[in-house]
Scaffold this active site. Structure first.
Site, mmCIF file in Angstrom:
data_model
loop_
_atom_site.group_PDB
_atom_site.id
_atom_site.type_symbol
_atom_site.label_atom_id
_atom_site.label_comp_id
_atom_site.label_asym_id
_atom_site.label_seq_id
_atom_site.Cartn_x
_atom_site.Cartn_y
_atom_site.Cartn_z
ATOM 1 N N LYS A 50 8.291 7.233 -5.527
ATOM 2 C CA LYS A 50 9.706 6.860 -5.452
ATOM 3 C C LYS A 50 10.159 6.078 -6.677
ATOM 4 O O LYS A 50 11.305 6.240 -7.129
ATOM 5 C CB LYS A 50 9.981 6.062 -4.183
ATOM 6 C CG LYS A 50 9.400 4.651 -4.148
ATOM 7 C CD LYS A 50 9.791 3.930 -2.878
ATOM 8 C CE LYS A 50 9.189 2.530 -2.844
ATOM 9 N NZ LYS A 50 9.766 1.650 -3.869
ATOM 10 N N GLN A 311 8.286 3.278 7.231
ATOM 11 C CA GLN A 311 7.699 2.046 6.705
ATOM 12 C C GLN A 311 8.614 0.842 6.930
ATOM 13 O O GLN A 311 8.518 -0.157 6.220
ATOM 14 C CB GLN A 311 7.385 2.197 5.210
ATOM 15 C CG GLN A 311 6.321 3.244 4.920
ATOM 16 C CD GLN A 311 5.865 3.216 3.475
ATOM 17 O OE1 GLN A 311 5.191 2.291 3.034
ATOM 18 N NE2 GLN A 311 6.222 4.248 2.721
ATOM 19 N N ARG A 661 -2.387 2.833 2.868
ATOM 20 C CA ARG A 661 -2.840 2.040 1.699
ATOM 21 C C ARG A 661 -4.136 2.603 1.134
ATOM 22 O O ARG A 661 -4.491 2.325 -0.002
ATOM 23 C CB ARG A 661 -3.083 0.576 2.102
ATOM 24 C CG ARG A 661 -1.906 -0.228 2.636
ATOM 25 C CD ARG A 661 -0.664 -0.114 1.815
ATOM 26 N NE ARG A 661 0.187 0.959 2.329
ATOM 27 C CZ ARG A 661 1.193 1.498 1.649
ATOM 28 N NH1 ARG A 661 1.442 1.107 0.422
ATOM 29 N NH2 ARG A 661 1.932 2.444 2.179
#
Length: 798
Positions: A50, A311, A661
């Site tokens: 992003k 998220q 992660r």
């Protein structure tokens, strides 16, 4: 006017050139970069690049403007230019690049017409650094690539006088805010155990996040005793802050919105200025931030927000997932582009994350995928105890390092900080180097807060809170009673405390304290005068000298004083660093930069150590190998997740963040029994483990055990939402809840007597599946959360 054949040909070749410039991006990324006009939502999955999209979108806006979409030839273009571009597409020689870029530009934006808003200074710095490399320092520095708070401070420093404040306003952090609230609670003679300062601060913050003024808040809460007193505190707090010419972090955004809404000329200035508005991490915005960005983008309607609804994990900070879920409803003709290709994790890890998050109902929906085929199975390990769980983690890390991995390749993530204790013990036993992600400890130390108090008063003498902190630090024989008298005099004469202190010799009421107070006032005024001519580092040196602070520490000459002395000298390093990099360094600029520093902005340490942190802290980070420990119902998801589907979905999103992660290997660990808060608790594995496809797991749980857990989870799914996780409740509490058939009537503000906890006041009542969740502030035992059915066995109203 319809495009001519020449227009069509030229636009086609120009498009090909622009596509070459961004050829390293995938199709969806390029689509987001080229869609420059109108509202755009970029749903950017974890690890989907992003930041790259944000950077290249800004580059496209600055370099080519409407060049990609325009059906017309570039104004002034000739057949020769068309031939040149056609040749360039076939052979893009470096020496022809400048002319080619110029021919492809159609109404490109000026750098100062772009505002890109982030959540952390670290993200803003990364944006600025990458833009500098791409477009040059001059253009990059003109772009407003700032955090929400920095962006708002620039607006407020220019026009806050319209709201009745002075431009030299102070910024209060959470500790400063708590001191003001505590003082007001005492001033109203409220019970500090019932009206806990932290909880009062939370209520006021929620009001500001929703742009609710003290007046509106008081009208909404006037019928409730407890919340009515909160309203009184909010009103007094606002008055105190205005008198101190101070803002807290919530004010910075709320006041900016008020400034824009109440002053059409200022709003028009920024709406005309900002042709393009970009917002990062949009899923973390609250209502005030949504209104702010809507106002700024109200001129051209060119707003691009980048985020991931899966998220959204900061509800406790005021984040509103509705902002991203309803973006298309809030902005007409909005487009949505999904970035689903992941560049971080293996296919196995992504399949696990996808399988988990599909169980959430409130989401826009997307599927992460990667070109990295396969990947090691996820290791699921259940231990007997927390100690054996920790030893299992330590053993796997030791094995990895023996095979050539670095200590820093491993990260331990947990839902609550309390879970780190057993792991730390295992690491110490096995000599594994580790560090815990702690945030801004340095800036929380007393001596550093003293230094900032001095500097803030030099900048803003109206700051009574900071003035009272330093007036007798180091000791100057200015007693607390003298300060109280000075405050009373300030109120009588309708002036600020600083004025009374500076002219203390004119007030006989101050008695023997007047002389010392006057000396302090003279010293502060000398520093304020010096501010006009001295550099910031010179001012800091003079402050240490004239205040006597440095001398006082040197005279003590003990270990603690030497450490404190080292800290205040280390702060000078921050000042020098700021002076070297700031275009126009000033005391106000330095104080703002330091005030807006957050735990996410700390410099990454390069030590080769295992990193330990909460799952919330891990957002935005990545590691080759990740351990998620404490994967047990009642811990993760937390027992509070049973209170509502909304809370459970947020916990699941947090698990999704934690899983993604990991780049190469993921471990999920849990224990059958765990000693917490002095009690041994028996727990089931987290229900989230059942939501990960079994074929992705390499588990030490037997198939029989897995089936038993699945049956238990199925039964749990049909229980009322109000049932708190039985794994983490005592037998007596369970008995009580089962033997009570009706819900007693309790209301916010009721005073109650409990057999174990004593007298208290109900501060919150939440209906919950045929029961009520009560939050009660007990005079002797603090705040407790109890279910009404079970609590009524031991409690009655008084």
């Amino acid at each position: 006017m319809k495009p001519t054949k020449f227009d069509i040909k030229f636009a086609s070749v120009r498009k090909a050139v622009i596509e070459q410039v961004f050829s390293r991006m995938n199709d969806r990324q390029r689509e987001a970069v080229f869609q420059t006009e109108g509202p755009l939502l970029v749903l950017a999955g974890a690890g989907s690049g992003k930041t790259t999209v944000l950077i290249h979108r800004i580059i496209n806006i600055l370099r080519f403007g409407h060049g990609y979409d325009s059906p017309y030839a570039t104004p002034g273009a000739t057949m020769e230019d068309l031939a040149f571009l056609a040749d360039y597409t076939a052979d893009p020689k470096p020496e022809n690049q400048a002319r080619a870029m110029e021919l492809c530009a159609v109404s490109p934006a000026k750098p100062w017409e772009v505002v890109a808003i982030t959540f952390t200074n670290k993200a803003a710095r990364e944006l600025q650094d990458r833009l500098t490399r791409a477009v040059g320092e001059a253009d990059a520095s003109a772009i407003w690539a700032y955090t929400f708070h920095t962006c708002c401070l620039r607006i407020l420093r220019r026009d806050i006088e319209r709201l009745g404040y002075n431009r030299t306003f102070t910024i209060y952090d959470e500790d400063d805010k708590k001191r003001v609230i505590t003082d007001l609670i005492r001033r109203l003679k409220l019970d500090e155990k019932i009206f806990d300062a932290r909880k009062v601060m939370g209520e006021i913050s929620r009001a500001k996040d929703n742009l609710i003024t003290p007046r509106t808040f008081a009208l909404e809460q006037r019928s409730e005793f407890y919340m009515g007193r909160i309203a009184d505190l909010y009103t007094l707090y606002e008055k105190e802050m205005r008198e101190n010419n101070a803002l807290d972090f919530d004010d910075i955004i709320m006041k900016t919105v008020q400034l824009l809404q109440d002053n059409p000329d200022i709003l028009e200035h920024y709406q005309r200025k900002f042709r393009y508005v970009l917002v990062d991490e949009y899923q973390d915005t609250n209502h005030a931030q949504y209104v702010l960005t809507s106002l700024l983008a109200g001129g051209y309607q060119n707003i691009c927000v980048v985020g991931d609804d899966d998220q959204s994990i900061y509800k406790f900070r005021g984040a509103t997932i509705t902002n991203i879920l309803e973006f298309e409803k809030q902005f007409k003709n909005a487009r949505t582009i999904r970035l689903e290709q992941n560049y971080r994790s293996t296919n196995t890890i992504l399949d696990a994350a996808n399988g988990l998050i599909r169980n959430n109902v409130n989401r826009k929906g997307k599927e992460l995928w990667t070109k990295q085929e396969g990947g090691s199975k996820i290791k699921l390990h259940r231990s007997d105890t927390q100690e054996s769980e920790a030893q299992y983690i330590a053993a796997r890390i030791l094995e990895g390092v023996a095979k050539g991995c670095k200590w820093s390749d491993f990260a331990i993530l947990y839902r609550n900080n309390v879970l780190s204790n057993a792991v730390e013990s295992a690491f110490r036993r096995n000599s594994i180097p580790y560090r815990i992600y702690k945030g801004r400890d340095f800036f929380s130390r007393a001596e550093i807060r003293d230094m900032f108090a001095y500097l803030w008063v030099i900048e803003n003498p109206s700051d009574t809170l900071r003035l009272k902190r330093i007036i007798n630090v180091p000791a100057r024989k200015i007693g607390a009673r003298s300060v109280e008298i000075a405050e009373e005099l300030a109120a009588q004469h309708n002036t600020m405390l600083y004025d009374i202190v500076s002219h203390a010799d004119a007030y006989s009421e101050l008695g023997r304290g007047a002389a010392a107070m006057k000396r302090f006032g003279d010293m502060m005024q000398e520093l304020r005068d010096m501010q006009q001519t001295a550099s910031l580092s010179e001012l800091y040196d003079a402050m240490l000298d004239l205040s006597g602070y440095q001398e006082a520490l040197e005279n003590k000459n003990d270990m603690e004083s030497r450490s404190r002395l080292e800290n205040i000298m280390e702060l000078k390093s921050n000042i020098v660093e700021y002076e070297n990099k700031a275009e126009d360094p000033s005391l106000a600029g330095f104080l703002e930069e330091m005030a807006l520093y957050t735990d996410a902005d700390q410099d990454e340490e390069e030590d080769d150590t295992v990193l330990m942190m909460t799952m919330h802290s891990a957002k935005g980070l990545e590691f080759p190998t990740v351990f998620l420990c404490g994967m047990e119902d009642g811990l993760f998801p937390s027992f509070r997740a049973d209170e509502s589907d909304e809370d459970l979905e947020e916990e699941r999103r947090l698990c999704y963040v934690a899983i993604t992660r990991a780049k190469q290997q993921l471990y999920l660990t849990c224990a059958e029994r765990r000693l917490m808060y002095g009690q041994t608790r028996y727990a089931r594995p987290s229900r989230f483990l059942q939501e990960i496809p079994a074929e992705l797991l390499d588990s030490n749980l037997t198939e029989r055990a897995r089936q038993a857990e699945a049956e238990q989870a199925q039964k749990k799914a049909y229980r009322p939402r109000s049932t708190v996780n039985q794994s983490y409740r005592s037998a007596s509490a369970l008995q009580s809840s089962m033997t009570t058939s009706s819900v007693p009537t309790f209301a916010c503000g009721d005073r109650v007597m409990h057999k174990a906890f004593g007298e208290g006041m109900i501060t919150s009542v939440k209906p919950m599946g045929g029961d009520q969740l009560l939050e009660i502030a007990f005079t002797a035992k603090g705040t407790k959360r109890l279910m009404a059915k079970s609590a009524s066995q031991f409690m009655h109203k008084i």
